[in-house]
Motif scaffolding. Structure first.
Motif, PDB file in Angstrom:
ATOM      1  N   VAL A  65       0.862  -1.182   0.000  1.00 32.57           N
ATOM      2  CA  VAL A  65       0.000   0.000   0.000  1.00 32.57           C
ATOM      3  C   VAL A  65       0.892   1.225   0.000  1.00 32.57           C
ATOM      4  CG1 VAL A  65      -1.831   1.260   1.194  1.00 32.57           C
ATOM      5  CG2 VAL A  65      -1.766  -1.231   1.328  1.00 32.57           C
ATOM      6  N   LEU A  66       0.652   2.139  -0.929  1.00 29.50           N
ATOM      7  CA  LEU A  66       1.321   3.429  -0.947  1.00 29.50           C
ATOM      8  C   LEU A  66       0.418   4.387  -0.185  1.00 29.50           C
ATOM      9  CD1 LEU A  66       3.749   5.030  -2.034  1.00 29.50           C
ATOM     10  CD2 LEU A  66       2.384   5.512  -4.080  1.00 29.50           C
ATOM     11  N   ILE A  67       0.970   5.070   0.814  1.00 28.19           N
ATOM     12  CA  ILE A  67       0.184   5.906   1.719  1.00 28.19           C
ATOM     13  C   ILE A  67       0.770   7.320   1.712  1.00 28.19           C
ATOM     14  CG2 ILE A  67      -0.625   6.161   4.108  1.00 28.19           C
ATOM     15  CD1 ILE A  67       0.139   3.138   4.444  1.00 28.19           C
ATOM     16  N   ALA A  68      -0.076   8.320   1.921  1.00 30.47           N
ATOM     17  CA  ALA A  68       0.425   9.701   1.967  1.00 30.47           C
ATOM     18  C   ALA A  68      -0.518  10.594   2.748  1.00 30.47           C
ATOM     19  CB  ALA A  68       0.600  10.257   0.561  1.00 30.47           C
ATOM     20  N   ASN A  69      -0.042  11.805   2.982  1.00 33.06           N
ATOM     21  CA  ASN A  69      -0.836  12.865   3.586  1.00 33.06           C
ATOM     22  C   ASN A  69      -0.249  14.214   3.186  1.00 33.06           C
ATOM     23  OD1 ASN A  69       1.303  12.010   5.775  1.00 33.06           O
ATOM     24  ND2 ASN A  69       0.807  14.155   6.177  1.00 33.06           N
ATOM     25  N   ASP A  70      -1.067  15.255   3.330  1.00 38.11           N
ATOM     26  CA  ASP A  70      -0.584  16.624   3.211  1.00 38.11           C
ATOM     27  C   ASP A  70      -0.165  17.073   4.599  1.00 38.11           C
ATOM     28  OD1 ASP A  70      -1.069  17.206   0.422  1.00 38.11           O
ATOM     29  OD2 ASP A  70      -3.204  17.200   0.890  1.00 38.11           O
ATOM     30  N   VAL A  71       0.955  17.741   4.709  1.00 39.12           N
ATOM     31  CA  VAL A  71       1.410  18.265   5.993  1.00 39.12           C
ATOM     32  C   VAL A  71       0.755  19.625   6.200  1.00 39.12           C
ATOM     33  CG1 VAL A  71       3.420  19.051   7.308  1.00 39.12           C
ATOM     34  CG2 VAL A  71       3.597  17.021   5.852  1.00 39.12           C
ATOM     35  N   PRO A  72       0.024  19.814   7.312  1.00 39.38           N
ATOM     36  CA  PRO A  72      -0.618  21.107   7.566  1.00 39.38           C
ATOM     37  C   PRO A  72       0.418  22.230   7.637  1.00 39.38           C
ATOM     38  CG  PRO A  72      -1.380  19.447   9.119  1.00 39.38           C
ATOM     39  CD  PRO A  72      -0.225  18.854   8.374  1.00 39.38           C
ATOM     40  N   GLU A  73       0.027  23.402   7.167  1.00 38.30           N
ATOM     41  CA  GLU A  73       0.941  24.545   7.130  1.00 38.30           C
ATOM     42  C   GLU A  73       1.523  24.884   8.493  1.00 38.30           C
ATOM     43  OE1 GLU A  73      -0.952  27.816   5.120  1.00 38.30           O
ATOM     44  OE2 GLU A  73      -1.279  26.617   3.310  1.00 38.30           O
ATOM     45  N   PHE A  74       0.746  24.685   9.583  1.00 39.35           N
ATOM     46  CA  PHE A  74       1.250  25.036  10.912  1.00 39.35           C
ATOM     47  C   PHE A  74       2.439  24.160  11.317  1.00 39.35           C
ATOM     48  CE2 PHE A  74      -1.896  21.801  12.088  1.00 39.35           C
ATOM     49  CZ  PHE A  74      -1.205  21.058  13.036  1.00 39.35           C
ATOM     50  N   MET A  75       2.644  23.028  10.630  1.00 36.70           N
ATOM     51  CA  MET A  75       3.779  22.157  10.921  1.00 36.70           C
ATOM     52  C   MET A  75       5.001  22.508  10.064  1.00 36.70           C
ATOM     53  SD  MET A  75       1.915  18.476  11.419  1.00 36.70           S
ATOM     54  CE  MET A  75       3.332  17.678  12.178  1.00 36.70           C
ATOM     55  N   GLY A  76       4.846  23.475   9.163  1.00 36.05           N
ATOM     56  CA  GLY A  76       5.947  23.880   8.300  1.00 36.05           C
ATOM     57  C   GLY A  76       5.985  23.058   7.027  1.00 36.05           C
ATOM     58  N   ARG A  77       6.731  23.547   6.062  1.00 37.98           N
ATOM     59  CA  ARG A  77       6.846  22.841   4.785  1.00 37.98           C
ATOM     60  C   ARG A  77       7.726  21.614   4.943  1.00 37.98           C
ATOM     61  NH1 ARG A  77       4.846  24.562   0.365  1.00 37.98           N
ATOM     62  NH2 ARG A  77       6.385  23.654  -1.006  1.00 37.98           N
ATOM     63  N   VAL A  78       7.400  20.597   4.176  1.00 38.03           N
ATOM     64  CA  VAL A  78       8.189  19.373   4.144  1.00 38.03           C
ATOM     65  C   VAL A  78       9.414  19.633   3.280  1.00 38.03           C
ATOM     66  CG1 VAL A  78       8.210  16.989   3.319  1.00 38.03           C
ATOM     67  CG2 VAL A  78       6.181  17.894   4.400  1.00 38.03           C
ATOM     68  N   SER A  79      10.579  19.242   3.764  1.00 36.31           N
ATOM     69  CA  SER A  79      11.783  19.316   2.950  1.00 36.31           C
ATOM     70  C   SER A  79      11.746  18.142   1.988  1.00 36.31           C
ATOM     71  CB  SER A  79      13.038  19.238   3.808  1.00 36.31           C
ATOM     72  OG  SER A  79      14.170  19.074   2.976  1.00 36.31           O
ATOM     73  N   GLU A  80      11.523  18.429   0.723  1.00 35.33           N
ATOM     74  CA  GLU A  80      11.373  17.366  -0.258  1.00 35.33           C
ATOM     75  C   GLU A  80      12.687  16.649  -0.539  1.00 35.33           C
ATOM     76  OE1 GLU A  80       9.164  19.053  -3.491  1.00 35.33           O
ATOM     77  OE2 GLU A  80       7.379  19.214  -2.245  1.00 35.33           O
ATOM     78  N   ASN A  81      13.782  17.143   0.001  1.00 33.87           N
ATOM     79  CA  ASN A  81      15.072  16.474  -0.153  1.00 33.87           C
ATOM     80  C   ASN A  81      15.503  15.774   1.125  1.00 33.87           C
ATOM     81  OD1 ASN A  81      15.518  17.358  -2.841  1.00 33.87           O
ATOM     82  ND2 ASN A  81      16.011  19.374  -2.037  1.00 33.87           N
ATOM     83  N   GLU A  82      14.657  15.797   2.148  1.00 35.10           N
ATOM     84  CA  GLU A  82      15.087  15.268   3.441  1.00 35.10           C
ATOM     85  C   GLU A  82      14.029  14.406   4.094  1.00 35.10           C
ATOM     86  OE1 GLU A  82      16.497  17.406   7.409  1.00 35.10           O
ATOM     87  OE2 GLU A  82      17.397  18.219   5.608  1.00 35.10           O
ATOM     88  N   ASN A  83      13.133  15.005   4.888  1.00 33.68           N
ATOM     89  CA  ASN A  83      12.181  14.226   5.694  1.00 33.68           C
ATOM     90  C   ASN A  83      10.808  14.150   5.040  1.00 33.68           C
ATOM     91  OD1 ASN A  83      11.614  16.914   6.082  1.00 33.68           O
ATOM     92  ND2 ASN A  83      11.117  16.706   8.237  1.00 33.68           N
ATOM     93  N   ARG A  84      10.759  13.602   3.858  1.00 32.92           N
ATOM     94  CA  ARG A  84       9.523  13.581   3.112  1.00 32.92           C
ATOM     95  C   ARG A  84       8.711  12.313   3.338  1.00 32.92           C
ATOM     96  NH1 ARG A  84       8.221  15.774  -2.672  1.00 32.92           N
ATOM     97  NH2 ARG A  84       6.039  15.315  -2.528  1.00 32.92           N
ATOM     98  N   SER A  85       9.321  11.239   3.815  1.00 33.67           N
ATOM     99  CA  SER A  85       8.588   9.989   3.917  1.00 33.67           C
ATOM    100  C   SER A  85       8.787   9.326   5.262  1.00 33.67           C
ATOM    101  CB  SER A  85       9.007   9.033   2.796  1.00 33.67           C
ATOM    102  OG  SER A  85      10.378   8.766   2.888  1.00 33.67           O
ATOM    103  N   LYS A  86       7.880   8.389   5.554  1.00 30.93           N
ATOM    104  CA  LYS A  86       7.938   7.602   6.774  1.00 30.93           C
ATOM    105  C   LYS A  86       7.823   6.140   6.388  1.00 30.93           C
ATOM    106  CE  LYS A  86       5.515  11.029   9.615  1.00 30.93           C
ATOM    107  NZ  LYS A  86       6.625  11.541  10.347  1.00 30.93           N
ATOM    108  N   ILE A  87       8.213   5.255   7.279  1.00 29.20           N
ATOM    109  CA  ILE A  87       7.974   3.835   7.102  1.00 29.20           C
ATOM    110  C   ILE A  87       6.760   3.504   7.949  1.00 29.20           C
ATOM    111  CG2 ILE A  87       8.864   1.508   7.427  1.00 29.20           C
ATOM    112  CD1 ILE A  87      11.698   2.749   7.151  1.00 29.20           C
ATOM    113  N   ALA A  88       5.731   2.942   7.314  1.00 27.17           N
ATOM    114  CA  ALA A  88       4.490   2.618   8.006  1.00 27.17           C
ATOM    115  C   ALA A  88       4.408   1.111   8.217  1.00 27.17           C
ATOM    116  CB  ALA A  88       3.287   3.103   7.202  1.00 27.17           C
TER     117      ALA A  88
END
Length: 144
Positions: A65-88
């Motif tokens: 399963v490929l899973i995702a979410n949008d990060v709310p603005e109050f949490m700051g922008r996601v660094s697309e070169n760094e902490n963009r993904s998690k292991i679920a």
């Protein structure tokens, strides 16, 4: 353990990306949860983020399963070169979820303590002592 699946964070375009992934992989979305569906007095959702995705899942193949979410603005922008993904990790029981959560998070930073979620699963989120981001989840309604 049921499965380990990739979880991707997006800066507001998760639905667009997953519509594209669906066009490539095929299949149907297993779950879509928008932030507005979780809104309450305790969890206020700004109007500009109400339709963003809190959770989307696209089954790929038999056990993935490929899973995702949008990060709310109050949490700051996601660094697309760094902490963009998690292991679920999808656990087979609450007990297994707790054991994995407690073991893997030891010495790390807990982002969301393990517990009952508003969407019906038992889940927690953390960054381990090596900086890897994990989500451990047990969904009692999983039929896989």
């Amino acid at each position: 353990m049921r499965a380990i699946n990739p979880w991707i964070n997006f800066n507001g375009n998760a639905e667009e990306a997953f519509t594209f992934y669906k066009s490539v992989f095929g299949g149907e979305f297993a779950k879509i949860v928008r932030f507005k569906e979780l809104a309450s007095d305790e969890f206020q959702i700004p109007e500009n983020e109400a339709d963003k995705l809190m959770h989307i899942a696209l089954p790929i193949g038999q056990n993935n399963v490929l899973i995702a979410n949008d990060v709310p603005e109050f949490m700051g922008r996601v660094s697309e070169n760094e902490n963009r993904s998690k292991i679920a990790i999808s656990a087979e029981s609450r007990e297994e979820a707790e054991r994995l959560f407690n073991g893997l998070s030891a010495g790390g930073d807990i982002e969301g303590p393990i517990g009952d979620s508003p969407w019906g699963s038992y889940a927690g989120m953390f960054r381990d002592k090596y900086g890897i981001e994990w989500i451990v989840d047990f969904d009692p309604n999983y039929n896989g």
